[in-house]
Design a protein around this motif. Sequence first.
Motif, PDB file in Angstrom:
ATOM      1  N   HIS A   1       0.855  -1.185   0.000  1.00 26.77           N
ATOM      2  CA  HIS A   1       0.000   0.000   0.000  1.00 26.77           C
ATOM      3  C   HIS A   1       0.892   1.236   0.000  1.00 26.77           C
ATOM      4  O   HIS A   1       2.126   1.098  -0.168  1.00 26.77           O
ATOM      5  CB  HIS A   1      -0.971  -0.034   1.179  1.00 26.77           C
TER       6      HIS A   1
ATOM      7  N   GLY B   1      -3.128  -5.273  -3.889  1.00 28.88           N
ATOM      8  CA  GLY B   1      -3.453  -4.148  -3.023  1.00 28.88           C
ATOM      9  C   GLY B   1      -4.519  -4.539  -2.020  1.00 28.88           C
ATOM     10  O   GLY B   1      -5.487  -5.224  -2.377  1.00 28.88           O
TER      11      GLY B   1
ATOM     12  N   GLY C   1      -6.635   0.143  -1.565  1.00 27.54           N
ATOM     13  CA  GLY C   1      -5.885   0.001  -2.797  1.00 27.54           C
ATOM     14  C   GLY C   1      -4.386   0.120  -2.643  1.00 27.54           C
ATOM     15  O   GLY C   1      -3.878   0.671  -1.674  1.00 27.54           O
ATOM     16  N   LEU C   2      -3.674  -0.410  -3.630  1.00 28.63           N
ATOM     17  CA  LEU C   2      -2.218  -0.270  -3.673  1.00 28.63           C
ATOM     18  C   LEU C   2      -1.818   1.194  -3.642  1.00 28.63           C
ATOM     19  O   LEU C   2      -0.823   1.580  -3.028  1.00 28.63           O
ATOM     20  CB  LEU C   2      -1.687  -0.941  -4.948  1.00 28.63           C
ATOM     21  N   ARG C   3      -2.635   2.034  -4.278  1.00 29.97           N
ATOM     22  CA  ARG C   3      -2.327   3.462  -4.352  1.00 29.97           C
ATOM     23  C   ARG C   3      -2.862   4.242  -3.154  1.00 29.97           C
ATOM     24  O   ARG C   3      -2.533   5.416  -2.984  1.00 29.97           O
ATOM     25  CB  ARG C   3      -2.933   4.047  -5.628  1.00 29.97           C
TER      26      ARG C   3
ATOM     27  N   SER D   1     -11.772  -1.313  -4.567  1.00 28.81           N
ATOM     28  CA  SER D   1     -10.788  -0.946  -5.585  1.00 28.81           C
ATOM     29  C   SER D   1     -10.800  -1.970  -6.712  1.00 28.81           C
ATOM     30  O   SER D   1     -10.947  -3.166  -6.458  1.00 28.81           O
ATOM     31  CB  SER D   1      -9.382  -0.895  -4.970  1.00 28.81           C
TER      32      SER D   1
ATOM     33  N   VAL E   1      -2.030  -5.745 -11.186  1.00 29.71           N
ATOM     34  CA  VAL E   1      -2.250  -5.422  -9.775  1.00 29.71           C
ATOM     35  C   VAL E   1      -3.640  -5.926  -9.410  1.00 29.71           C
ATOM     36  O   VAL E   1      -4.649  -5.457  -9.944  1.00 29.71           O
ATOM     37  CB  VAL E   1      -2.146  -3.908  -9.512  1.00 29.71           C
TER      38      VAL E   1
ATOM     39  N   SER F   1      -6.724  -6.511  -6.839  1.00 28.38           N
ATOM     40  CA  SER F   1      -7.338  -5.927  -5.655  1.00 28.38           C
ATOM     41  C   SER F   1      -7.833  -7.027  -4.720  1.00 28.38           C
ATOM     42  O   SER F   1      -8.524  -7.949  -5.145  1.00 28.38           O
ATOM     43  CB  SER F   1      -8.506  -5.032  -6.043  1.00 28.38           C
TER      44      SER F   1
END
Length: 402
Positions: A28, A56, A60-62, A72, A84, A86
């Motif tokens: 993350h 993620g 989310g990863l972001r 996400s 990626v 979710s």
Amino acid sequence: MKFGIDRLLSEPELRRPLAGKRVALLAHPASVTADLTHSLDALAACQGIDLTAAFGPQHGLRGDKQDNMMESPDFNDPVHGVPVFSLYGEVRRPTAASMETFDVLLVDLQDLGCRIYTFVTTLLYVLEAAAQHGKAVWVLDRPNPAGRPVEGLTLLPGYESFVGAGPMPMRHGLTMGEMGRWFVSHFGLDVDYRVIEMDGWAPDAGPGYGWPLGERAWVNPSPNAPNLSMARAYAGTVMVEGVTLSEGRGTTRPLELFGAPDIDARAVIAEMRALAPHWLAGCILRDCWFEPTFHKHVGKLCSGVQIHTEQPSYDHAAFRPWRVQALGFKAIRRLYPDYPLWRGLEFKYEYTEGHLAIDVINGGPGLREWVDDPQATAADLDAITTPDETAWLETRRPHLIY
């Protein structure tokens, strides 16, 4: 000190078992190295690591999903060209297809030391999937910013959820690496599991008591975890998600305060001090005003209580955030006996059915029943909670690394 990610990158012998393996990363926004390079970028640039996928968790990863219970999507990373997946979207557990994209999953998640923080349950889910599919899981360990103290009731059978992975108290006092060791043991998982340990973590040392103040920058692991004060208070203030009060989402100090338009914060603080002054050690309560820009009581002026742990200095052994927040609920119930405190069954907290949100959060009805009992005292809550805390100290002992 060094976090697990920094040791993996700087010590070639730790990476040697990854040679010839496809590597995925669960991360993350707080998954960063000492120089604040994101772990995905650092691993992609590391010679000898074949990065083939990323995952993620919630937010989310972001870390772009601001509110709670916002899902996400999957996407392809535009820089490194890897998929990626979710784990808080269409699925909570890795799919069989996503598990086929790697041989070793590196887990680099900054936790808050609280059972309800969903990264804990995500760790369990990936361990279970790895056991099923014959994959390896490595946790790149990070500090527990809430340190070693333990607090709260143990989750009861039948109350398992995405915020309740197993029978542990709210404030568990483990790192993610240690938590993984307990999961493997408790659930009897046959999985290739290892921890890349931190070097120099001293959870009983001030002034950080869990977090290396002055050595590492704080990066939000989730959007409403903006600072160390929130991390310290979270094991208590997260309970506000199960009530009609605002927990400060939509303000700049989320999960450090609680309030509503129809309470008198000064009266609440006075009642808390009268009921159990010994539960307020390690913090200062300050009445304040706030107007959430989103979430509960949006656009309404709220009378609130902010929990401060910084002055005169943080005392992690004395500060008991779960009891502080429980006391806030109790004070409101005494001042306003008919106050609609608990969110109803129509609010399906983390998509659960059949339990009030406050009970899902606490892993049982004990806290709510204590608040609603006009005769119950602070000693009564201690009487049912202290045995759980003592038992957990023994349960976790074999799994401690530091």
